[in-house]
Design a protein around this motif. Structure first.
Motif, short mmCIF file in Angstrom:
data_model
loop_
_atom_site.label_atom_id
_atom_site.label_comp_id
_atom_site.label_asym_id
_atom_site.label_seq_id
_atom_site.Cartn_x
_atom_site.Cartn_y
_atom_site.Cartn_z
N ILE A 313 -11.05 3.62 -1.86
CA ILE A 313 -10.03 2.97 -2.70
C ILE A 313 -8.69 3.65 -2.50
O ILE A 313 -7.64 3.00 -2.38
CB ILE A 313 -10.45 3.00 -4.18
N ASN A 314 -8.71 4.98 -2.44
CA ASN A 314 -7.49 5.74 -2.24
C ASN A 314 -6.83 5.38 -0.91
O ASN A 314 -5.60 5.18 -0.82
CB ASN A 314 -7.80 7.23 -2.29
N THR A 315 -7.65 5.27 0.14
CA THR A 315 -7.13 4.90 1.46
C THR A 315 -6.56 3.49 1.45
O THR A 315 -5.49 3.22 2.03
CB THR A 315 -8.26 4.99 2.52
N LYS A 316 -7.25 2.58 0.77
CA LYS A 316 -6.78 1.19 0.66
C LYS A 316 -5.41 1.14 -0.01
O LYS A 316 -4.49 0.45 0.46
CB LYS A 316 -7.79 0.37 -0.14
N VAL A 317 -5.26 1.90 -1.10
CA VAL A 317 -3.99 1.91 -1.83
C VAL A 317 -2.87 2.49 -0.97
O VAL A 317 -1.76 1.94 -0.92
CB VAL A 317 -4.15 2.73 -3.14
N LYS A 318 -3.15 3.56 -0.26
CA LYS A 318 -2.13 4.17 0.60
C LYS A 318 -1.70 3.21 1.70
O LYS A 318 -0.51 3.16 2.07
CB LYS A 318 -2.65 5.48 1.20
N ASN A 319 -2.64 2.44 2.22
CA ASN A 319 -2.30 1.44 3.24
C ASN A 319 -1.39 0.35 2.67
O ASN A 319 -0.46 -0.12 3.34
CB ASN A 319 -3.57 0.82 3.83
N VAL A 320 -1.67 -0.05 1.42
CA VAL A 320 -0.82 -1.05 0.75
C VAL A 320 0.60 -0.51 0.61
O VAL A 320 1.59 -1.22 0.86
CB VAL A 320 -1.40 -1.43 -0.63
N ILE A 321 0.72 0.74 0.22
CA ILE A 321 2.04 1.36 0.04
C ILE A 321 2.76 1.48 1.37
O ILE A 321 3.96 1.15 1.48
CB ILE A 321 1.91 2.75 -0.63
N ASP A 322 2.06 1.94 2.41
CA ASP A 322 2.68 2.07 3.73
C ASP A 322 3.15 0.72 4.24
O ASP A 322 4.25 0.61 4.82
CB ASP A 322 1.67 2.68 4.72
N THR A 323 2.35 -0.31 4.01
CA THR A 323 2.73 -1.66 4.44
C THR A 323 3.97 -2.13 3.69
O THR A 323 4.86 -2.78 4.28
CB THR A 323 1.57 -2.65 4.19
N SER A 324 4.05 -1.80 2.41
CA SER A 324 5.22 -2.22 1.62
C SER A 324 6.50 -1.55 2.13
O SER A 324 7.58 -2.18 2.12
CB SER A 324 5.01 -1.91 0.13
N ILE A 325 6.40 -0.31 2.58
CA ILE A 325 7.57 0.38 3.13
C ILE A 325 8.00 -0.28 4.43
O ILE A 325 9.20 -0.55 4.65
CB ILE A 325 7.26 1.87 3.37
N ASP A 326 7.04 -0.56 5.31
CA ASP A 326 7.37 -1.24 6.58
C ASP A 326 8.00 -2.60 6.31
O ASP A 326 8.97 -2.99 6.98
CB ASP A 326 6.10 -1.41 7.42
N PHE A 327 7.44 -3.32 5.33
CA PHE A 327 7.97 -4.64 4.99
C PHE A 327 9.40 -4.55 4.48
O PHE A 327 10.28 -5.32 4.89
CB PHE A 327 7.08 -5.27 3.91
N ALA A 328 9.66 -3.58 3.60
CA ALA A 328 11.00 -3.42 3.03
C ALA A 328 12.01 -3.01 4.09
O ALA A 328 13.13 -3.54 4.14
CB ALA A 328 10.96 -2.40 1.90
N LEU A 329 11.63 -2.08 4.94
CA LEU A 329 12.54 -1.61 5.99
C LEU A 329 12.90 -2.71 6.97
O LEU A 329 14.03 -2.79 7.47
CB LEU A 329 11.93 -0.42 6.73
N SER A 330 11.94 -3.57 7.27
CA SER A 330 12.16 -4.62 8.28
C SER A 330 12.75 -5.90 7.70
O SER A 330 13.10 -6.81 8.45
CB SER A 330 10.84 -4.94 8.99
N SER A 331 12.86 -5.98 6.38
CA SER A 331 13.38 -7.19 5.75
C SER A 331 14.90 -7.27 5.84
O SER A 331 15.58 -6.24 5.87
CB SER A 331 12.95 -7.24 4.28
N PRO A 332 15.44 -8.50 5.86
CA PRO A 332 16.91 -8.66 5.99
C PRO A 332 17.65 -8.37 4.68
O PRO A 332 17.10 -8.53 3.60
CB PRO A 332 17.05 -10.13 6.37
#
Length: 346
Positions: A313-332
């Protein structure tokens, strides 16, 4: 320094961890939601200090049992009104980590199209009515949402189940006029609303017991005939239990409930706050009651899950957070020509 003896109120405070039997999936859902909130806020701190977020950012660390315990009792058509400490409330209500993080970065893909930022998280599709920069500002909005629910049922003859509204606010807000005015209206009209006071002991730099003549907030609804209950806000199952009762009461048309959740924020008022007013002893006393560690111990001690599953569960949550950072950085970024867009309805 705030009064650490707040815990002496335990004889009056609902504390049920270990006394409630929820099913395994529910317990793990609560754990994951709390972990998501904590990890999300920790990442926000990192991004803020790296200059990826601007303005004031107020984090929720330590209070996760309140958000999870309350909001996970609601249905998708129920409403939530938050404060300026709103990220985790939004996550619990189902707003994606991608949308919230992008909003904090001021990106067009954010849930408020990058126009709101940290204190104005909003999502119409999730019935999340927003964060509010000024204290007490969301209580009248929540009261209005509850009024339209009962109006639709009683006047427009809507046969659907009565939606419930939850209004979150802090202890400092309970000394403001909006709080009392809305309690009065909610009882008068038997509105399906739950007022949740997140009493984290401090209103910015003012200790709660120094700012009110009646420190037991849950008793303040008595003048209006409003049921009030104090609950251990570091115990997610205790919060969940009293919320379930309040939701059931509201749906049956029996009116509002006032819940005072005794909790504590582990960080300063905002990320710009050096947090020098609270004593080390006080902070350590509350950190030792960390709601996530408390639930984790409960899960392990009752053989609900093992270390391996919790680590997954901890790994799943960290992946969600990492994905959100990538999404935010790449968004216009929002376009300059769209400066006035979204101000008025189309």
């Amino acid at each position: 320094m705030a009064n650490i003896d707040t815990q002496k109120r335990d004889s009056k405070v609902q504390n049920t961890l270990g006394n409630i039997k929820e099913d395994k999936n529910t317990i793990l859902e609560l754990y994951e939601d709390m972990l998501l909130g904590r990890n999300f806020e920790d990442m926000c701190a990192q991004m803020y200090y790296r200059g990826k977020m601007f303005g004031f950012v107020h984090l929720y660390n330590g209070q996760e049992a309140v958000s999870t315990g309350v909001i996970k009792c609601l249905k998708s058509y129920d409403y939530v009104c938050s404060t300026y400490r709103d990220h985790v409330h939004a996550l619990s209500k189902g707003v994606s980590a991608n949308e919230v993080m992008a909003e904090l970065f001021g990106k067009e893909t954010g849930c408020s199209r990058g126009r709101g930022g940290s204190m104005h998280i909003f999502s119409a599709k999730h019935n999340f009515l927003g964060g509010f920069a000024f204290i007490g500002e969301g209580i009248p909005v929540a009261t209005g949402a509850a009024f339209q629910s009962i109006y639709r049922q009683q006047v427009l003859m809507d046969s659907k189940e009565l939606p419930v509204t939850v209004s979150f606010f802090g202890d400092g807000t309970t000394n403001n006029g909006q709080f009392y005015e809305c309690l009065n209206m909610a009882v008068l009209w038997k509105l399906p609303i739950i007022f949740v006071v997140e009493n984290n002991q401090w209103a910015i730099g003012m200790a709660h017991h120094r700012s009110t003549s009646s420190p037991e907030i849950y008793k303040k609804g008595t003048a209006f005939g409003l049921p009030g209950i104090a609950v251990d806000g570091m115990d997610v199952l205790a919060v969940r239990k009293v919320t379930q009762e309040a939701v059931a009461r509201a749906r049956k048309g029996e009116g509002p409930t006032l819940i005072e959740a005794l909790t504590y924020r582990f960080r300063g008022h905002s990320l710009a706050d050096p947090d020098e007013l609270r004593s080390k002893q006080e902070k350590e006393a509350w950190i030792n009651r960390d709601p996530i560690k408390k639930l984790r111990s409960y899960i392990l001690n009752n053989n609900i899950a093992d270390e391996e599953l919790l680590n997954q569960i901890n790994t799943k949550v960290k992946n969600v957070i990492d994905t959100s950072i990538d999404f935010a950085l790449s968004s216009p970024e929002p376009k300059v020509e769209d400066l006035y867009k979204y101000i008025f309805a189309d």
